[in-house]
Write a protein that holds these residues in place. Structure first.
Motif: not given
Ligand code: PLP
Length: 391
Positions: A152-154, A206-208, A216-218, A334-336
Protein backbone atom coordinates in the motif's frame (compact mmCIF):
# COMPACT_ATOMS: atom_id res chain seq x y z
CA UNK A 1 10.52 6.26 26.04
CA UNK A 2 7.40 4.19 26.77
CA UNK A 3 4.46 6.34 27.77
CA UNK A 4 6.01 9.53 26.39
CA UNK A 5 4.24 11.60 23.77
CA UNK A 6 5.43 11.76 20.16
CA UNK A 7 7.26 15.10 20.30
CA UNK A 8 9.18 13.94 23.37
CA UNK A 9 10.08 10.69 21.66
CA UNK A 10 11.32 12.66 18.63
CA UNK A 11 13.70 14.60 20.86
CA UNK A 12 14.95 11.78 23.09
CA UNK A 13 14.71 8.68 20.86
CA UNK A 14 17.94 6.74 20.30
CA UNK A 15 20.08 9.01 22.49
CA UNK A 16 21.35 6.27 24.79
CA UNK A 17 24.10 7.31 27.20
CA UNK A 18 26.33 4.46 26.03
CA UNK A 19 26.11 5.71 22.43
CA UNK A 20 26.48 9.46 22.97
CA UNK A 21 28.81 9.64 26.00
CA UNK A 22 28.55 13.14 27.42
CA UNK A 23 27.47 14.66 24.11
CA UNK A 24 23.86 15.56 23.40
CA UNK A 25 23.90 13.75 20.05
CA UNK A 26 25.47 10.36 19.29
CA UNK A 27 28.52 11.37 17.19
CA UNK A 28 29.52 10.04 13.77
CA UNK A 29 31.25 6.71 14.32
CA UNK A 30 33.08 5.97 11.07
CA UNK A 31 34.28 2.44 10.64
CA UNK A 32 34.25 -0.79 8.73
CA UNK A 33 36.20 -2.94 11.19
CA UNK A 34 35.33 -3.28 14.86
CA UNK A 35 38.14 -4.92 16.82
CA UNK A 36 37.61 -7.83 19.21
CA UNK A 37 39.79 -8.35 22.29
CA UNK A 38 40.31 -12.08 21.80
CA UNK A 39 39.60 -14.98 19.45
CA UNK A 40 37.11 -16.28 21.99
CA UNK A 41 35.21 -12.98 21.93
CA UNK A 42 35.33 -12.95 18.13
CA UNK A 43 33.95 -16.50 17.92
CA UNK A 44 31.22 -15.80 20.44
CA UNK A 45 30.07 -12.61 18.71
CA UNK A 46 27.06 -12.54 16.37
CA UNK A 47 25.62 -9.64 14.38
CA UNK A 48 22.49 -7.99 15.72
CA UNK A 49 21.04 -4.65 16.62
CA UNK A 50 23.31 -2.77 19.04
CA UNK A 51 26.00 -5.48 18.96
CA UNK A 52 29.47 -4.43 17.74
CA UNK A 53 30.40 -6.86 14.95
CA UNK A 54 31.16 -5.37 11.51
CA UNK A 55 30.42 -2.04 9.76
CA UNK A 56 27.62 -3.61 7.71
CA UNK A 57 25.66 -4.26 10.90
CA UNK A 58 26.02 -0.71 12.16
CA UNK A 59 27.73 1.44 14.74
CA UNK A 60 26.10 3.55 17.48
CA UNK A 61 25.39 6.27 14.87
CA UNK A 62 23.14 4.03 12.79
CA UNK A 63 21.65 2.24 15.81
CA UNK A 64 20.66 5.58 17.34
CA UNK A 65 18.65 6.54 14.26
CA UNK A 66 17.11 3.07 13.89
CA UNK A 67 16.09 3.04 17.55
CA UNK A 68 14.58 6.53 17.35
CA UNK A 69 12.48 5.44 14.33
CA UNK A 70 11.40 2.24 16.09
CA UNK A 71 10.27 4.24 19.11
CA UNK A 72 8.01 6.36 16.89
CA UNK A 73 5.95 3.33 15.79
CA UNK A 74 3.83 1.72 18.51
CA UNK A 75 4.00 -2.06 17.93
CA UNK A 76 7.43 -2.02 16.25
CA UNK A 77 10.13 -4.62 16.93
CA UNK A 78 12.93 -2.92 14.99
CA UNK A 79 14.04 -0.79 12.05
CA UNK A 80 16.50 -1.39 9.22
CA UNK A 81 18.24 1.47 7.42
CA UNK A 82 18.80 1.62 3.65
CA UNK A 83 20.74 3.88 1.28
CA UNK A 84 17.53 5.55 0.00
CA UNK A 85 13.77 5.16 0.04
CA UNK A 86 13.64 2.94 -3.04
CA UNK A 87 16.23 0.56 -1.52
CA UNK A 88 14.02 0.36 1.59
CA UNK A 89 11.01 -0.55 -0.59
CA UNK A 90 12.90 -3.24 -2.51
CA UNK A 91 14.49 -4.77 0.62
CA UNK A 92 11.08 -4.89 2.33
CA UNK A 93 9.53 -6.61 -0.70
CA UNK A 94 12.38 -9.13 -0.93
CA UNK A 95 11.93 -9.92 2.79
CA UNK A 96 8.39 -11.16 2.25
CA UNK A 97 8.41 -12.61 -1.30
CA UNK A 98 9.88 -15.74 -2.90
CA UNK A 99 9.84 -17.14 -6.41
CA UNK A 100 6.34 -18.31 -7.34
CA UNK A 101 4.55 -15.80 -5.08
CA UNK A 102 2.03 -13.15 -6.10
CA UNK A 103 2.15 -9.55 -4.91
CA UNK A 104 -0.89 -7.25 -4.85
CA UNK A 105 0.28 -3.72 -5.56
CA UNK A 106 -1.66 -0.46 -5.44
CA UNK A 107 -2.06 1.14 -8.88
CA UNK A 108 -1.14 4.54 -7.37
CA UNK A 109 2.35 3.45 -6.34
CA UNK A 110 5.55 5.47 -6.74
CA UNK A 111 6.84 4.87 -10.31
CA UNK A 112 10.23 3.29 -9.46
CA UNK A 113 8.50 0.79 -7.10
CA UNK A 114 6.32 -0.25 -10.04
CA UNK A 115 9.39 -0.57 -12.25
CA UNK A 116 11.04 -2.88 -9.66
CA UNK A 117 7.95 -5.11 -9.65
CA UNK A 118 7.55 -5.21 -13.42
CA UNK A 119 11.24 -5.81 -14.04
CA UNK A 120 13.25 -7.33 -11.20
CA UNK A 121 10.44 -9.17 -9.39
CA UNK A 122 9.10 -10.55 -12.66
CA UNK A 123 12.53 -11.98 -13.54
CA UNK A 124 12.73 -13.41 -10.03
CA UNK A 125 9.46 -15.27 -10.64
CA UNK A 126 7.10 -13.07 -8.61
CA UNK A 127 3.86 -11.96 -10.29
CA UNK A 128 2.54 -8.48 -9.51
CA UNK A 129 -1.19 -7.77 -9.77
CA UNK A 130 -2.18 -4.10 -9.52
CA UNK A 131 -5.34 -3.15 -7.66
CA UNK A 132 -7.52 -0.06 -7.37
CA UNK A 133 -6.14 2.00 -4.45
CA UNK A 134 -9.74 2.53 -3.26
CA UNK A 135 -10.50 -1.23 -3.13
CA UNK A 136 -10.84 -1.28 0.69
CA UNK A 137 -11.98 -4.62 2.12
CA UNK A 138 -12.67 -5.73 -1.47
CA UNK A 139 -8.99 -6.75 -1.49
CA UNK A 140 -10.20 -10.12 -0.06
CA UNK A 141 -11.60 -11.03 -3.46
CA UNK A 142 -8.19 -10.48 -5.07
CA UNK A 143 -6.23 -12.60 -2.61
CA UNK A 144 -5.46 -15.99 -4.14
CA UNK A 145 -3.50 -19.13 -3.29
CA UNK A 146 -0.18 -17.60 -4.31
CA UNK A 147 -0.73 -14.12 -2.80
CA UNK A 148 1.92 -13.51 -0.16
CA UNK A 149 1.91 -9.73 0.21
CA UNK A 150 -0.17 -6.59 -0.29
CA UNK A 151 1.68 -3.32 -0.84
CA UNK A 152 0.00 0.00 0.00
CA UNK A 153 0.99 3.61 -0.45
CA UNK A 154 -1.32 6.12 1.15
CA UNK A 155 -1.85 8.71 -0.13
CA UNK A 156 -0.77 7.46 -3.55
CA UNK A 157 2.02 9.08 -5.55
CA UNK A 158 0.87 12.00 -7.74
CA UNK A 159 -2.87 11.26 -7.51
CA UNK A 160 -3.09 11.22 -3.68
CA UNK A 161 -5.80 8.55 -3.15
CA UNK A 162 -6.08 7.78 0.56
CA UNK A 163 -6.40 4.04 1.11
CA UNK A 164 -8.51 2.23 3.71
CA UNK A 165 -5.39 0.80 5.35
CA UNK A 166 -7.12 -0.84 8.37
CA UNK A 167 -9.65 -2.65 6.14
CA UNK A 168 -7.02 -3.86 3.66
CA UNK A 169 -4.68 -5.01 6.45
CA UNK A 170 -7.47 -6.81 8.33
CA UNK A 171 -8.48 -8.66 5.16
CA UNK A 172 -4.86 -9.59 4.40
CA UNK A 173 -4.16 -10.73 7.96
CA UNK A 174 -7.23 -12.99 7.92
CA UNK A 175 -5.61 -14.82 4.96
CA UNK A 176 -2.07 -14.87 6.37
CA UNK A 177 -0.83 -12.30 3.83
CA UNK A 178 1.86 -9.72 4.77
CA UNK A 179 1.15 -6.00 4.39
CA UNK A 180 3.69 -3.31 3.49
CA UNK A 181 3.00 0.42 3.45
CA UNK A 182 5.02 3.27 1.97
CA UNK A 183 4.27 5.78 4.75
CA UNK A 184 6.63 8.52 3.55
CA UNK A 185 3.91 11.20 3.16
CA UNK A 186 2.38 10.94 6.63
CA UNK A 187 5.32 9.56 8.63
CA UNK A 188 4.49 7.76 11.92
CA UNK A 189 3.58 11.17 13.37
CA UNK A 190 0.46 11.52 11.26
CA UNK A 191 -0.19 7.82 10.57
CA UNK A 192 0.97 5.15 13.07
CA UNK A 193 1.15 2.42 10.46
CA UNK A 194 1.86 -0.65 12.58
CA UNK A 195 -0.93 0.26 15.03
CA UNK A 196 -3.24 0.41 11.97
CA UNK A 197 -2.41 -3.21 11.11
CA UNK A 198 0.57 -2.85 8.75
CA UNK A 199 3.43 -5.40 9.11
CA UNK A 200 6.26 -3.44 7.48
CA UNK A 201 6.24 0.36 7.32
CA UNK A 202 8.58 2.08 4.87
CA UNK A 203 9.88 5.64 4.94
CA UNK A 204 11.95 7.48 2.38
CA UNK A 205 13.96 9.34 5.04
CA UNK A 206 15.23 11.45 2.16
CA UNK A 207 11.98 13.44 2.55
CA UNK A 208 10.70 14.60 5.96
CA UNK A 209 13.19 12.80 8.22
CA UNK A 210 16.22 14.42 6.57
CA UNK A 211 14.12 17.47 5.78
CA UNK A 212 16.89 19.54 4.17
CA UNK A 213 17.28 18.08 0.65
CA UNK A 214 20.88 17.11 1.37
CA UNK A 215 20.73 13.40 2.22
CA UNK A 216 19.28 10.14 0.88
CA UNK A 217 18.18 7.38 3.24
CA UNK A 218 15.38 4.86 3.70
CA UNK A 219 14.03 2.82 6.59
CA UNK A 220 11.75 -0.13 7.19
CA UNK A 221 10.13 -0.60 10.58
CA UNK A 222 8.57 -4.01 11.20
CA UNK A 223 6.56 -5.84 13.82
CA UNK A 224 7.93 -8.86 15.74
CA UNK A 225 6.88 -11.58 13.25
CA UNK A 226 8.65 -9.82 10.36
CA UNK A 227 11.63 -7.99 11.86
CA UNK A 228 14.08 -10.97 11.90
CA UNK A 229 13.40 -11.72 8.21
CA UNK A 230 13.76 -8.04 7.31
CA UNK A 231 17.08 -7.72 9.16
CA UNK A 232 18.45 -10.91 7.57
CA UNK A 233 17.41 -9.81 4.06
CA UNK A 234 18.94 -6.39 4.54
CA UNK A 235 22.29 -7.92 5.56
CA UNK A 236 22.13 -10.52 2.76
CA UNK A 237 21.60 -7.70 0.26
CA UNK A 238 24.60 -5.93 1.77
CA UNK A 239 22.60 -2.81 2.57
CA UNK A 240 24.12 -0.31 4.95
CA UNK A 241 24.07 3.49 5.27
CA UNK A 242 26.89 5.90 5.78
CA UNK A 243 27.18 7.09 9.40
CA UNK A 244 27.22 10.68 8.12
CA UNK A 245 23.87 10.14 6.43
CA UNK A 246 22.43 8.43 9.50
CA UNK A 247 23.67 11.32 11.63
CA UNK A 248 22.06 13.89 9.30
CA UNK A 249 18.77 12.03 9.52
CA UNK A 250 18.96 11.80 13.33
CA UNK A 251 19.51 15.54 13.34
CA UNK A 252 16.55 16.07 11.00
CA UNK A 253 14.30 13.86 13.11
CA UNK A 254 14.56 16.13 16.16
CA UNK A 255 12.74 18.93 14.32
CA UNK A 256 10.44 16.80 12.16
CA UNK A 257 7.40 17.48 14.36
CA UNK A 258 7.57 21.27 14.11
CA UNK A 259 8.52 21.16 10.44
CA UNK A 260 5.62 18.84 9.58
CA UNK A 261 3.12 21.05 11.37
CA UNK A 262 4.37 24.08 9.46
CA UNK A 263 4.28 22.16 6.15
CA UNK A 264 0.73 21.14 7.07
CA UNK A 265 -0.44 24.66 7.89
CA UNK A 266 1.06 26.24 4.76
CA UNK A 267 0.01 23.43 2.38
CA UNK A 268 -3.56 23.43 3.72
CA UNK A 269 -3.78 27.20 3.30
CA UNK A 270 -2.41 27.08 -0.24
CA UNK A 271 -4.64 24.13 -1.21
CA UNK A 272 -7.66 26.07 0.09
CA UNK A 273 -6.64 29.12 -1.93
CA UNK A 274 -6.08 27.06 -5.09
CA UNK A 275 -9.60 25.58 -4.82
CA UNK A 276 -11.01 29.08 -5.27
CA UNK A 277 -9.06 29.85 -8.43
CA UNK A 278 -10.96 29.68 -11.74
CA UNK A 279 -7.91 28.12 -13.49
CA UNK A 280 -7.99 25.12 -11.09
CA UNK A 281 -10.38 22.22 -11.76
CA UNK A 282 -9.61 20.11 -8.65
CA UNK A 283 -7.26 20.02 -5.68
CA UNK A 284 -6.05 16.56 -4.67
CA UNK A 285 -5.10 17.08 -1.03
CA UNK A 286 -6.17 14.38 1.47
CA UNK A 287 -7.60 16.95 3.90
CA UNK A 288 -10.02 18.31 1.25
CA UNK A 289 -13.18 16.56 0.05
CA UNK A 290 -12.20 16.48 -3.67
CA UNK A 291 -9.46 13.99 -2.82
CA UNK A 292 -10.46 10.34 -3.35
CA UNK A 293 -10.45 8.56 0.03
CA UNK A 294 -10.78 11.83 1.99
CA UNK A 295 -13.09 10.05 4.52
CA UNK A 296 -10.28 7.59 5.33
CA UNK A 297 -7.94 10.53 5.96
CA UNK A 298 -10.49 12.11 8.35
CA UNK A 299 -10.91 8.80 10.20
CA UNK A 300 -7.29 7.58 10.38
CA UNK A 301 -4.78 10.44 10.09
CA UNK A 302 -3.57 12.90 12.69
CA UNK A 303 -2.49 15.48 10.13
CA UNK A 304 -1.48 16.18 6.55
CA UNK A 305 1.93 17.07 5.19
CA UNK A 306 3.21 19.43 2.51
CA UNK A 307 2.73 17.46 -0.70
CA UNK A 308 -0.39 17.58 -2.87
CA UNK A 309 -1.50 17.86 -6.48
CA UNK A 310 -3.97 19.93 -8.45
CA UNK A 311 -5.59 19.74 -11.86
CA UNK A 312 -5.47 22.75 -14.16
CA UNK A 313 -8.75 23.61 -15.87
CA UNK A 314 -8.22 22.66 -19.52
CA UNK A 315 -5.05 23.28 -21.45
CA UNK A 316 -2.37 20.76 -22.27
CA UNK A 317 1.28 20.09 -21.67
CA UNK A 318 2.52 23.33 -23.27
CA UNK A 319 0.18 25.50 -21.13
CA UNK A 320 1.29 23.58 -18.04
CA UNK A 321 4.94 24.05 -18.99
CA UNK A 322 4.36 27.79 -19.32
CA UNK A 323 2.78 27.84 -15.85
CA UNK A 324 5.61 25.81 -14.27
CA UNK A 325 8.31 27.96 -15.82
CA UNK A 326 6.60 31.16 -14.68
CA UNK A 327 6.93 30.12 -11.02
CA UNK A 328 9.79 31.87 -9.24
CA UNK A 329 9.79 30.36 -5.74
CA UNK A 330 9.04 26.73 -6.66
CA UNK A 331 12.08 24.75 -7.80
CA UNK A 332 11.67 22.32 -10.69
CA UNK A 333 13.06 19.10 -9.32
CA UNK A 334 12.31 15.62 -8.04
CA UNK A 335 11.84 14.62 -4.43
CA UNK A 336 10.05 16.53 -1.67
CA UNK A 337 9.95 16.90 2.12
CA UNK A 338 12.76 19.46 2.28
CA UNK A 339 12.51 23.03 3.58
CA UNK A 340 12.01 24.48 0.08
CA UNK A 341 9.04 24.45 -2.26
CA UNK A 342 9.12 22.32 -5.41
CA UNK A 343 6.89 21.60 -8.37
CA UNK A 344 6.69 18.80 -10.95
CA UNK A 345 4.42 18.08 -13.91
CA UNK A 346 2.69 14.74 -13.27
CA UNK A 347 1.32 12.31 -15.87
CA UNK A 348 -0.20 9.34 -14.02
CA UNK A 349 -2.15 8.14 -17.07
CA UNK A 350 1.12 6.76 -18.47
CA UNK A 351 1.68 4.54 -15.43
CA UNK A 352 -1.75 3.09 -14.58
CA UNK A 353 -2.72 -0.46 -15.52
CA UNK A 354 -5.58 -1.48 -13.17
CA UNK A 355 -7.45 1.82 -13.19
CA UNK A 356 -7.77 4.77 -15.56
CA UNK A 357 -6.67 8.26 -14.65
CA UNK A 358 -8.78 10.94 -16.33
CA UNK A 359 -8.85 14.64 -15.58
CA UNK A 360 -10.13 17.89 -16.99
CA UNK A 361 -6.61 19.20 -17.56
CA UNK A 362 -2.97 18.54 -16.79
CA UNK A 363 -1.84 17.59 -13.28
CA UNK A 364 0.73 19.50 -11.20
CA UNK A 365 2.30 18.29 -7.95
CA UNK A 366 3.42 20.83 -5.36
CA UNK A 367 5.72 20.39 -2.38
CA UNK A 368 5.04 23.28 -0.03
CA UNK A 369 8.17 24.30 1.83
CA UNK A 370 8.76 26.52 4.82
CA UNK A 371 8.69 29.86 2.98
CA UNK A 372 6.03 32.41 3.98
CA UNK A 373 2.81 30.99 2.47
CA UNK A 374 1.73 34.48 1.37
CA UNK A 375 4.79 34.68 -0.87
CA UNK A 376 4.01 31.24 -2.30
CA UNK A 377 0.40 32.26 -2.99
CA UNK A 378 1.56 35.44 -4.73
CA UNK A 379 3.93 33.39 -6.86
CA UNK A 380 1.20 30.88 -7.81
CA UNK A 381 -1.19 33.75 -8.56
CA UNK A 382 1.19 35.47 -10.98
CA UNK A 383 1.98 32.16 -12.75
CA UNK A 384 -1.71 31.19 -12.98
CA UNK A 385 -2.46 34.66 -14.39
CA UNK A 386 0.11 34.13 -17.14
CA UNK A 387 -1.19 30.62 -17.86
CA UNK A 388 -4.74 31.91 -18.15
CA UNK A 389 -3.96 34.76 -20.49
CA UNK A 390 -1.71 32.54 -22.59
CA UNK A 391 1.11 35.10 -22.46
C1 PLP B 1 6.35 7.91 -2.02
C2 PLP B 1 7.80 7.70 -2.26
N1 PLP B 1 8.39 6.59 -1.82
C3 PLP B 1 9.69 6.35 -2.01
C4 PLP B 1 10.49 7.26 -2.65
C5 PLP B 1 11.92 6.94 -2.87
O1 PLP B 1 12.76 7.64 -2.02
P1 PLP B 1 14.27 7.95 -2.44
O2 PLP B 1 14.20 9.12 -3.35
O3 PLP B 1 14.95 8.20 -1.15
O4 PLP B 1 14.78 6.71 -3.12
C6 PLP B 1 9.94 8.45 -3.11
C7 PLP B 1 10.79 9.45 -3.81
O5 PLP B 1 10.33 10.41 -4.38
C8 PLP B 1 8.56 8.68 -2.92
O6 PLP B 1 7.96 9.80 -3.38
Amino acid sequence: MKGRRTDTRLVHGGRRREWRGRLVNPPVHRGSTLLFDSVAEMRAAAPGFGKPYYGLHGTPTQWALAEALTELEPGAAGTTLHPNGLAAVTAALLSVLSTGDELLMTDSVYGPTRRFCDGFLKRYGVTTRYYDPLVGSGISELIGERTKAVFLESPGSLTMEVQDVPAICAAAKARGVATLLDNTWATPLFFPALAMGVDLSILAGTKYVGGHSDVMLGSVTANAPWYPKLERTSWDLGQSVSPDDAWLCSRGLRTMGVRLRQHEASASRIAGWLREQPQVAAVLHPAFPDCPGHEAWVRDFKGSSGLFSFVLRGGGDSERTRFLEALELFGLGYSWGGFESLVVPADPERLRTATRWESEGPLVRLQIGLEDPDDLIEDLAQALGRWNSGS
